[in-house]
Design an enzyme around this catalytic site. Structure first.
Site, PDB file in Angstrom:
ATOM      1  CB  CYS A  44      -0.890   0.003   1.242  1.00  0.00           C
ATOM      2  SG  CYS A  44      -1.789   1.543   1.447  1.00  0.00           S
TER       3      CYS A  44
ATOM      4  CB  THR B 147       5.690 -17.441  -9.577  1.00  0.00           C
ATOM      5  OG1 THR B 147       6.664 -18.451  -9.318  1.00  0.00           O
ATOM      6  CG2 THR B 147       4.406 -17.765  -8.868  1.00  0.00           C
TER       7      THR B 147
ATOM      8  CD  GLU C  68       1.794  19.498  -9.314  1.00  0.00           C
ATOM      9  OE1 GLU C  68       2.231  18.815  -8.365  1.00  0.00           O
ATOM     10  OE2 GLU C  68       1.952  20.727  -9.399  1.00  0.00           O
TER      11      GLU C  68
ATOM     12  NE  ARG D 289       6.903  23.757  -1.997  1.00  0.00           N
ATOM     13  CZ  ARG D 289       6.126  24.306  -1.066  1.00  0.00           C
ATOM     14  NH1 ARG D 289       6.333  24.057   0.209  1.00  0.00           N
ATOM     15  NH2 ARG D 289       5.134  25.101  -1.398  1.00  0.00           N
TER      16      ARG D 289
ATOM     17  CD  GLU E 299       3.506  18.872  -0.909  1.00  0.00           C
ATOM     18  OE1 GLU E 299       4.295  18.703  -1.835  1.00  0.00           O
ATOM     19  OE2 GLU E 299       2.959  19.964  -0.675  1.00  0.00           O
TER      20      GLU E 299
HETATM   21  C1  LIG Z   1       6.891 -11.710  -6.832  1.00  0.00           C
HETATM   22  C2  LIG Z   1       7.865 -12.846  -6.858  1.00  0.00           C
HETATM   23  C3  LIG Z   1       8.721 -13.023  -5.801  1.00  0.00           C
HETATM   24  C4  LIG Z   1       9.657 -14.060  -5.805  1.00  0.00           C
HETATM   25  N1  LIG Z   1      10.493 -14.176  -4.743  1.00  0.00           N
HETATM   26  C5  LIG Z   1      11.417 -15.154  -4.734  1.00  0.00           C
HETATM   27  C6  LIG Z   1      12.298 -15.294  -3.628  1.00  0.00           C
HETATM   28  O1  LIG Z   1      12.205 -14.558  -2.641  1.00  0.00           O
HETATM   29  N2  LIG Z   1      13.230 -16.252  -3.685  1.00  0.00           N
HETATM   30  C7  LIG Z   1      13.348 -17.080  -4.755  1.00  0.00           C
HETATM   31  O2  LIG Z   1      14.211 -17.945  -4.732  1.00  0.00           O
HETATM   32  N3  LIG Z   1      12.500 -16.986  -5.811  1.00  0.00           N
HETATM   33  C8  LIG Z   1      11.557 -16.046  -5.830  1.00  0.00           C
HETATM   34  N4  LIG Z   1      10.705 -15.941  -6.903  1.00  0.00           N
HETATM   35  C9  LIG Z   1      10.837 -16.867  -8.023  1.00  0.00           C
HETATM   36  C10 LIG Z   1       9.756 -17.975  -8.146  1.00  0.00           C
HETATM   37  O3  LIG Z   1       8.666 -17.739  -7.369  1.00  0.00           O
HETATM   38  C11 LIG Z   1      10.260 -19.330  -7.820  1.00  0.00           C
HETATM   39  O4  LIG Z   1      11.342 -19.652  -8.592  1.00  0.00           O
HETATM   40  C12 LIG Z   1       9.161 -20.411  -7.887  1.00  0.00           C
HETATM   41  O5  LIG Z   1       9.523 -21.399  -6.994  1.00  0.00           O
HETATM   42  C13 LIG Z   1       8.913 -20.984  -9.251  1.00  0.00           C
HETATM   43  O6  LIG Z   1       7.901 -21.978  -9.158  1.00  0.00           O
HETATM   44  P1  LIG Z   1       6.657 -22.045 -10.137  1.00  0.00           P
HETATM   45  O7  LIG Z   1       5.924 -23.290  -9.823  1.00  0.00           O
HETATM   46  O8  LIG Z   1       5.870 -20.828 -10.106  1.00  0.00           O
HETATM   47  O9  LIG Z   1       7.414 -22.167 -11.506  1.00  0.00           O
HETATM   48  P2  LIG Z   1       6.899 -22.016 -12.972  1.00  0.00           P
HETATM   49  O10 LIG Z   1       6.901 -20.592 -13.390  1.00  0.00           O
HETATM   50  O11 LIG Z   1       5.644 -22.737 -13.135  1.00  0.00           O
HETATM   51  O12 LIG Z   1       8.101 -22.764 -13.694  1.00  0.00           O
HETATM   52  C14 LIG Z   1       9.410 -22.277 -13.556  1.00  0.00           C
HETATM   53  C15 LIG Z   1      10.417 -23.072 -14.369  1.00  0.00           C
HETATM   54  O13 LIG Z   1      10.607 -24.345 -13.806  1.00  0.00           O
HETATM   55  C16 LIG Z   1      10.376 -25.364 -14.775  1.00  0.00           C
HETATM   56  N5  LIG Z   1       9.773 -26.494 -14.065  1.00  0.00           N
HETATM   57  C17 LIG Z   1       8.807 -26.425 -13.127  1.00  0.00           C
HETATM   58  N6  LIG Z   1       8.575 -27.661 -12.644  1.00  0.00           N
HETATM   59  C18 LIG Z   1       9.400 -28.491 -13.301  1.00  0.00           C
HETATM   60  C19 LIG Z   1       9.630 -29.880 -13.247  1.00  0.00           C
HETATM   61  N7  LIG Z   1       8.976 -30.634 -12.397  1.00  0.00           N
HETATM   62  N8  LIG Z   1      10.554 -30.406 -14.063  1.00  0.00           N
HETATM   63  C20 LIG Z   1      11.240 -29.637 -14.941  1.00  0.00           C
HETATM   64  N9  LIG Z   1      11.070 -28.323 -15.032  1.00  0.00           N
HETATM   65  C21 LIG Z   1      10.165 -27.756 -14.227  1.00  0.00           C
HETATM   66  C22 LIG Z   1       9.476 -24.723 -15.799  1.00  0.00           C
HETATM   67  O14 LIG Z   1       9.587 -25.346 -17.041  1.00  0.00           O
HETATM   68  C23 LIG Z   1       9.989 -23.305 -15.812  1.00  0.00           C
HETATM   69  O15 LIG Z   1      11.115 -23.188 -16.607  1.00  0.00           O
HETATM   70  C24 LIG Z   1       9.736 -14.927  -6.909  1.00  0.00           C
HETATM   71  C25 LIG Z   1       8.854 -14.747  -7.986  1.00  0.00           C
HETATM   72  C26 LIG Z   1       7.927 -13.728  -7.963  1.00  0.00           C
HETATM   73  C27 LIG Z   1       7.001 -13.561  -9.116  1.00  0.00           C
HETATM   74  S1  FES Z   2      -2.358   2.177  -2.160  1.00  0.00           S
HETATM   75 FE1  FES Z   2      -3.283   1.553  -0.322  1.00  0.00          FE
HETATM   76  S2  FES Z   2      -4.825   2.999  -0.027  1.00  0.00           S
HETATM   77 FE2  FES Z   2      -3.738   3.762  -1.750  1.00  0.00          FE
END
Ligand SMILES: Cc1cc2nc3c(=O)[nH]c(=O)nc-3n(C[C@H](O)[C@H](O)[C@H](O)COP(=O)(O)OP(=O)(O)OC[C@H]3O[C@@H](n4cnc5c(N)ncnc54)[C@H](O)[C@@H]3O)c2cc1C
Ligand code: FES
Ligand code: FES
Length: 1359
Positions: A152, A289, A832, A910, A1291
């Site tokens: 937020c 993700t 703005e 300012r 502000e």
């Molecule tokens: C907002 C955000 C924050 C994040 N923060 C972190 C963090 O703090 N630390 C961190 O380490 N990561 C972080 N990540 C990365 C991510 O979340 C991780 O890597 C997650 O574990 C991926 O898993 P998934 O199931 O979403 O993968 P997917 O996106 O579904 O797949 C990811 C990859 O893995 C392959 N894959 C998946 N399963 C298999 C399988 N069984 N065999 C072969 N290949 C496979 C896919 O082909 C693809 O290439 C973040 C991502 C986001 C979007």
């Molecule tokens: S972004 Fe949370 S109230 Fe505006």
């Protein structure tokens, strides 16, 4: 939304209603589907990359593994629509609404003032709702964890936590009267007259005792929990029975085909491996993700996607002899649950690795991501900054792989990752399962991670460390140190580990290990990711923490048969403590309305933001929520990828083949003038030269957003490179400045220096800041078909400039252009003027096509093109006496204006007006120069240069204290202004309340006693240090361009007595409309329920000033007041003839007697005007004052810091609405915490912005606010210069967060003293972990010396 998908039917439920979709495109996300196809616009798009939580929904499904229905929060922006088969989705619209009943999760956030602009609110509500579905009586820790993935930008989080704290089983009580009389838990009517502030426990300065003394009533009740509906879990919607019965039916492989991507969901492992053999380059998608981000942000295309959601062999948990095996598709939340249970149940020696995994998961993304992201996905992404892979490598975790050839087992070792995002798996292989091993006796394991922000942030460096000792000894048998963030892959410090094997665990080993690691974990000074010194130092710091942790455990394990404990000084113990959250505490104190004030007179009462309930239910309409027009087109901008270049050619040939493409627009399509901008130094479209990355060259129109995006990517532009200027230093070197250079001089600076005991010179850099309003820029333009008329819905703070610029580009008079704004999802200055760069393009597009055109910028585009707060460089020379009294100041401010003037002159002025902060400096010589660079034009941002100006003042003030060896608070106090003093711009200070705020803040924060405790803490702790600072602020109120201080209002009274009010200000969350209704309600003497504000528009109130400079309540409030007075005057005869009549009677009588019931109001601030040449006149109407004290703790080894406590005392006059004012104070303060400690814009040396989304750019999250947060509004300080004695508040409080920065500096000073360093030192802003760690000079920093500047090209530069 791309259409034309073919394949199987997708069946799912949304808010209890069945959806059967026959044409699914696998590229469609749940968010797009909800908003566009189902018209459920409550779920918001804030970033599209899982980083803000605005899109949070609840997913429910029958889980075959856990054999029950599970509910969890998820990010709709990353959730592939195809993954929804046989799943139920609940959105914010599905849990409650304003027409029937609000859900308690909606009601409580609204009533506790936890919704300002409201754009984040539905997401936060859904995170809370999902938690309540799993735990109807959660504890506080669970509540805080539930919000790890929500951001937020407005509220400062405190009110959200406080409202939701009422659900917690460990809530105990309101914290005010500890379950005693007056406590919210025991009293139905929680009147502030009964409760106490709880702050000082009824001690000498408790609000209860002060009441009589000051004859005013102080309240700490901004809301009344007794009003809340109870949560009744039995009333929640049931899981669709059809989905339960589906579950028993045999599964059938699914296939969905879209325009570019095919999604196949097999039912067996055999099918899956066969498909993988058939499509070796296919991606497996579990949580999406990673793949979702690659496709959206990295422009990757994966034509075949295999979804293993139904494969039992990939969705299991099994306890084995060696550890716990997880199917690769198990979610991280499930892993967390299983490992936590194992840690609780198994002997501690067996669970060392599990604890390390849990520690990493604790800071892994947000809950929404962990709920869907898979363990296998994290390993297989093979990211060099994966948090889990170092743990798996150090623990030698085993993986089972599968293909049509069969299965094989491999170990995660130094050979597993073969390159950047590559593993040793064959293309046709998949990861089946992961076995996380038990640890053995004599084996120890730790994992550490350092990121910019603790919550939901990817690591800068992360590691897993394991050591196994020979039996009953402290001799190393095996050691594995694995790091992420130090190379293109997760790496093992092989050489170091070899050398340490066979050695005893002692100081000598530690020192040698550090030398070895410094050598082995080396990085080129140009390494991608930058922060090279910091990353290297972290590898040593982490090892040192591991060394101490193991030493501590070992000495306990070996039962004193060793001298290990002697090697561990007690002052080192805190270095091994893992981060823990302190319980939150907060109190907000304000003066109650005087006894006898009519109940319906809401002025001065904590009235809820009038849109809060709608916002909490997802009913509030923002620009992109406006329903789509039938023939509407979408516009995607085509922008420069070069910071400075000539455009050689623009080739749009390939766009023609993109489905749905309509046309490309550029400067040639402008019917009016291409020249635009506040200083007429910009163009709507670049002509022949681009002057920043993100410079708009053209726009692509297509039938849908997806098609226009694809077509925009197909535009090919050829450039001829010109040399860019990126940084302030480069601009100074090349004398690249905008023309107007400002000076404010007073007294005789030279003489002042001569009379001083000391002279200090220094420099400070303050980084810029991205607005990060949750709603990005958006415009919908609708041509009206005749006489050049066009209606534009715009998310803007400035209707007039938008109208003027659109009229100019279309070549029509302003009277043909109607601009309408209902509300914004945050503005903070970013809307703005800079919205006009989008609005003008969209207007040209609508003109050319004759169709309505929409564009809402993606977060990365928004961050790239719309500019932000100006970075500043301050160079100062200050003369002062031995006691710290300042005599003379010479200061030069340079700001980075970017490629156009925009508001840069005003911002610099300012800054100069605020170079004194609240200090009396007899002799001043100052200079303000705006640098012209090849960055997107920087612009207004809350504080408008004031914070930068004051920050430099506090820098030299802090230096003076260090130089004199005096407490900083003593030096600050000595230099404060007094009532009647003249500022350096010769304005007399009247009603100067800083001294009062200062004393109250010192007292309420118990400053001096806590200072002593801090000194004691610092003596007892070598690697953790605490610091404290108290900082004042004085903020000038009014636009410094005098004519902008005017406002208008329009008031219609209808014959039923209802009032439609319009005024010149816009609502962006700051509660302006609520305050204006309060003003009108008091003036007219009618309840607020009879008054309504629908929107702000150019055809109701013309020539409005931007909603900015904090003055909107002041000037619009007076205009509203004047309009009301006109109506009252006209009603007077009817009131006199019928004194007992009602409002409705008088209105009827006036109408029947043909008296106009419509009135305008107008106001201008009197007596303003300042002459820079003469240094005379009055730039400000008055000042808003405040003081804050903050205490922090830093980890000297990692640069991490905790905000322990903040106390704020703020003079806001007689508050119009204490809830809104306190909300502004807390929100601004937390935004300031971002500015001064977290948020860092990083550019390539060529001027390309790297930080383009929440993934890399970190605004404060829930966990960054002070654990103890106390705010009080100064009592009895009416302000005669504004409506109903109030003061401007938007502000001024932001700068108070400098108290956190200087508390950090204070703590670093203590750390440096341990290394014998006591001189003033430079700390630039923001005080990121990198800057904090690098400033804490010690043995480890000395092992990692910096490369000589100029001998290498850095990966990133600061602007
Ligand atoms: C907002 C955000 C924050 C994040 N923060 C972190 C963090 O703090 N630390 C961190 O380490 N990561 C972080 N990540 C990365 C991510 O979340 C991780 O890597 C997650 O574990 C991926 O898993 P998934 O199931 O979403 O993968 P997917 O996106 O579904 O797949 C990811 C990859 O893995 C392959 N894959 C998946 N399963 C298999 C399988 N069984 N065999 C072969 N290949 C496979 C896919 O082909 C693809 O290439 C973040 C991502 C986001 C979007
Ligand atoms: S972004 Fe949370 S109230 Fe505006
Ligand atoms: S929009 Fe989905 S997390 Fe930001």
């Amino acid at each position: 939304m791309a259409s034309g998908g073919t394949g199987d039917e997708l069946v799912f439920f949304v808010n209890g209603k069945k959806v059967v979709e026959k044409n699914v495109d696998p590229e469609t996300t749940l968010l797009i589907y909800l908003r566009r196809k189902l018209g459920l616009c409550g779920t918001k798009l804030g970033c599209g990359e899982g980083g803000c939580g605005a899109c949070t929904v609840m997913i429910s499904k029958y889980d075959n593994l856990q054999k029950k229905i599970i509910h969890y929060s998820a990010n709709a922006c990353l959730f592939p629509i195809c993954a929804l088969h046989h799943v139920a989705v609940t959105t914010v619209e599905g849990i409650g609404n304003t027409k029937t009943r609000l859900h308690p999760a909606q009601e409580r956030i609204a009533k506790s003032h936890g919704s300002q602009c409201g754009f984040c609110t539905p997401g936060i509500v859904m995170s809370m709702y999902a938690l309540l579905r799993n735990a109807p009586e959660p504890n506080m820790e669970e509540i805080e964890d539930a919000f790890q993935g929500n951001l937020c930008r407005c509220t400062g989080y405190r009110p959200i936590l406080e409202g939701y704290r009422t659900f917690a089983k460990d809530w105990g009580c309101c914290g005010r009267a500890a379950n005693g009389p007056g406590c919210c838990k025991t009293e139905k009517e929680n009147s502030a007259n009964q409760g106490c502030c709880g702050k000082r426990g009824n001690g000498p300065s408790c609000c209860m005792n002060e009441k009589e003394e000051n004859a005013v009533t102080i309240s700490s009740s901004l809301f009344n929990p007794a009003e809340f509906q109870p949560l009744d879990p039995t009333q929640e919607p049931i899981f669709p029975p059809e989905l339960l019965t589906q579950n028993s039916k045999p599964l059938k492989q699914l296939c969905f085909k879209g325009e570019r991507v095919m999604w196949i969901q097999p039912t067996t492992l055999q099918e899956l491996v066969a498909l993988k053999a058939q499509h070796p380059s296919a991606k497996l998608v579990v949580g999406n993700t990673e793949v979702g981000i690659e496709m959206r942000l990295k422009n990757m295309l994966y034509p075949v996607i295999l979804a293993p959601a139904w494969i039992p062999e990939m969705n299991f948990v099994q306890h084995t002899d060696k550890g716990i095996a997880f199917g690769a598709s198990c979610t991280l939340s499930l892993v967390e649950k299983v490992l936590s249970k194992a840690v609780a149940e198994l002997p501690p020696y067996k669970t060392e690795v599990f604890k390390a995994v849990l520690e990493q998961l604790r800071w892994f993304a947000g809950l929404q991501i962990r709920n869907v992201a898979s363990l296998g996905g994290n390993i297989m992404t093979a990211s060099p900054i994966s948090d889990l892979n170092p743990v798996f490598m150090a623990s030698e975790t085993q993986l089972t792989l599968a293909s049509t050839e069969g299965k094989r087992i491999v170990t995660v070792d130094e050979k597993f990752f073969t390159g950047y995002r590559k593993t040793m798996l064959k293309p046709e292989e998949i990861l089946l399962s992961i076995e996380i091993p038990y640890s053995r006796k004599g084996e120890y394991f730790s994992a550490f991670k350092q990121a910019t922000r603790r919550e939901d942030d990817i690591a800068i460096v992360t590691c897993g460390m394991r050591v196994l000792f020979q039996e009953d000894s402290h001799r190393v048998q095996k050691i594995k140190l694995s790091y992420g963030g130090m190379a293109p892959t997760t790496v093992l410090a092989v050489k170091t580990c070899q050398k340490l094997t066979g050695r005893d665990w002692n100081e000598k080993l530690m020192q040698e290990a550090c030398h070895l690691l410094a050598d082995e974990m080396n990085l080129s000074p140009s390494a991608p990711g930058g922060m090279v010194d910091f990353r290297r130092i972290l590898t040593l710091s982490f090892f040192f923490k591991f060394y101490l942790t193991v030493l501590q455990k070992l000495s306990q394990q070996l039962n004193g048969n060793n001298n290990l404990s002697e090697m561990l000084p007690s002052s080192y113990l805190s270095a091994t403590e893992l981060f823990h959250k302190d319980p939150i505490a907060n109190v907000q104190l304000f003066q109650e309305v005087p006894p006898g004030q009519a109940v319906e007179d809401t002025v001065g009462r904590p009235l809820m933001h009038l849109s809060a309930a709608k916002q909490a239910c997802g009913e509030a309409v923002y620009c992109d929520d406006i329903p789509h027009y039938e023939n509407e087109l979408y516009c995607t901008l085509v922008t420069s990828t070069k910071a400075h270049a000539k455009i050689i050619s623009v080739d749009t040939t390939e766009t023609q083949s993109v489905p749905g493409f309509v046309c490309f627009i550029s400067a040639k399509d402008i019917p009016g003038s291409n020249v635009t901008g506040i200083a007429n130094d910009e163009t709507v479209f670049a002509d022949d030269t681009v002057t920043c990355v993100g410079h708009i060259i053209g726009g692509v129109l297509a039938d849908t957003q997806e098609h226009s995006r694809k077509a925009a990517k197909a535009v090919k532009i050829k450039y001829e490179d010109l040399t860019p200027i990126v940084t302030i230093e480069e601009a100074i070197e090349k004398k690249s400045f905008f023309k107007r250079i400002r000076k404010i001089n007073k007294g005789n600076v030279q003489k002042g220096f001569e009379e001083s005991d000391h002279i200090l010179e220094g420099e400070m850099y303050i980084g810029g800041q991205e607005h990060f309003y949750l709603e990005t820029h958006c415009t919908v333009a609708v041509p009206k078909g005749e006489d050049g008329e066009m209606e534009l819905f715009v998310s803007t703070q400035n209707l007039t400039k938008t109208q003027e610029f659109v009229a100019n580009v279309l070549g029509v008079p302003s009277n043909r252009i109607l601009i309408r704004v209902k509300r914004m999802g945050g503005g903070f200055g970013g809307k703005e003027t800079r919205n006009t760069i989008l609005s003008t393009v969209v207007a040209v597009a609508a003109f050319k096509t004759g169709c309505p055109v929409r564009c809402m910028l993606d977060r990365d585009e928004d961050m790239l093109i719309s500019g932000g707060r100006h970075p500043f460089l301050g160079q100062y020379k200050v003369g002062f006496m031995n006691n710290g009294k300042v005599n003379s100041l010479e200061v030069s401010y340079y700001s980075n204006g970017g490629n156009s003037v925009d508001l840069s002159y005003g911002v610099m002025e300012r800054a100069l007006f605020h170079l004194d902060n609240a200090y009396n400096i007899p002799n001043v010589s100052s200079l303000g120069i705006v640098c012209k660079t090849n960055l997107s034009s920087n612009t207004a941002f809350r504080g408008f240069g004031g914070p930068q100006g004051m920050m430099i003042a506090e820098c030299w003030m802090h230096d003076i204290a260090m130089k004199c060896g005096l407490p900083a608070e003593q030096v600050r106090k000595l230099n404060l202004y007094n009532e009647g003093d003249l500022t350096h711009f010769n304005q007399k200070l009247e009603g100067f309340t800083v001294q009062r705020c200062w004393e109250e803040c010192l007292e309420s924060s118990n400053y001096h006693a806590r200072r002593k405790l801090i000194d004691e803490f610092n003596r007892q702790n070598r690697w953790k240090k605490r610091g404290m600072a108290i900082i004042p602020t004085k903020f000038g109120i009014s636009f410094t361009v005098p004519f902008l201080n005017q406002a208008g209002a329009l008031l219609h009274v209808y014959t039923d007595g209802s009032v439609l009010l319009t005024h010149g200000g816009t609502e962006m969350g700051q509660g302006l409309h609520t305050k204006m209704i309060q003003v009108a309600s008091r003036t007219l003497g009618i309840p607020t329920s009879k008054i309504y504000i629908s929107e702000t528009s150019t055809n109701t109130v013309p020539n409005t000033s931007p909603t900015a400079a904090s003055v909107s309540s002041d000037i619009n409030g007076m205009a509203v007041y004047n309009a009301c007075q006109t109506i009252l005057k006209r009603l007077k005869p009817f009131k006199q003839s019928n004194p007992k009549g009602s409002w409705e009677d008088w209105i009827q009588a006036a109408y029947v007697n043909c008296v106009s019931l419509s009135a305008t109001g107008f106001y201008r601030m009197p007596d303003l005007g300042y002459d820079f040449d003469k240094n005379e006149g009055k730039p400000f109407c008055y000042f808003t004052y405040g003081v804050a004290s903050s205490e922090v703790e830093i980890d000297c080894l990692t640069g991490d810091h905790k905000n322990l406590r903040t106390d704020i005392v703020m003079d806001v006059g007689t508050s119009l609405n204490p809830a809104i004012d306190i909300g502004q104070i807390e929100g601004a303060f937390v935004q300031g915490i971002g500015l001064f400690t977290l948020e860092e814009l990083r550019y390539s040396p060529e001027g390309n912005l790297y930080t383009r989304g929440p993934g890399m750019y970190k605004i404060p999250a829930f966990g960054d606010i002070p654990s103890e947060f106390y705010v009080s509004l100064l009592r009895n300080c009416p302000n005669s210069k504004a409506i109903y004695s109030s003061k401007a508040v938007g502000e001024p409080p932001l700068f108070l967060s400098a108290s956190v920065f200087y508390a950090i500096k204070d703590a670093i000073f203590s750390a440096r003293r341990e290394s014998g360093l006591t001189e003033p030192f430079r700390l630039d802003s923001p005080a990121t972990p990198e800057r904090i760690r690098n400033a804490c000079v010690d043995i480890f920093t000395k092992l990692c010396p910096s490369a000589e500047p100029g001998t290498f090209k850095p990966w990133s530069v600061r602007a």
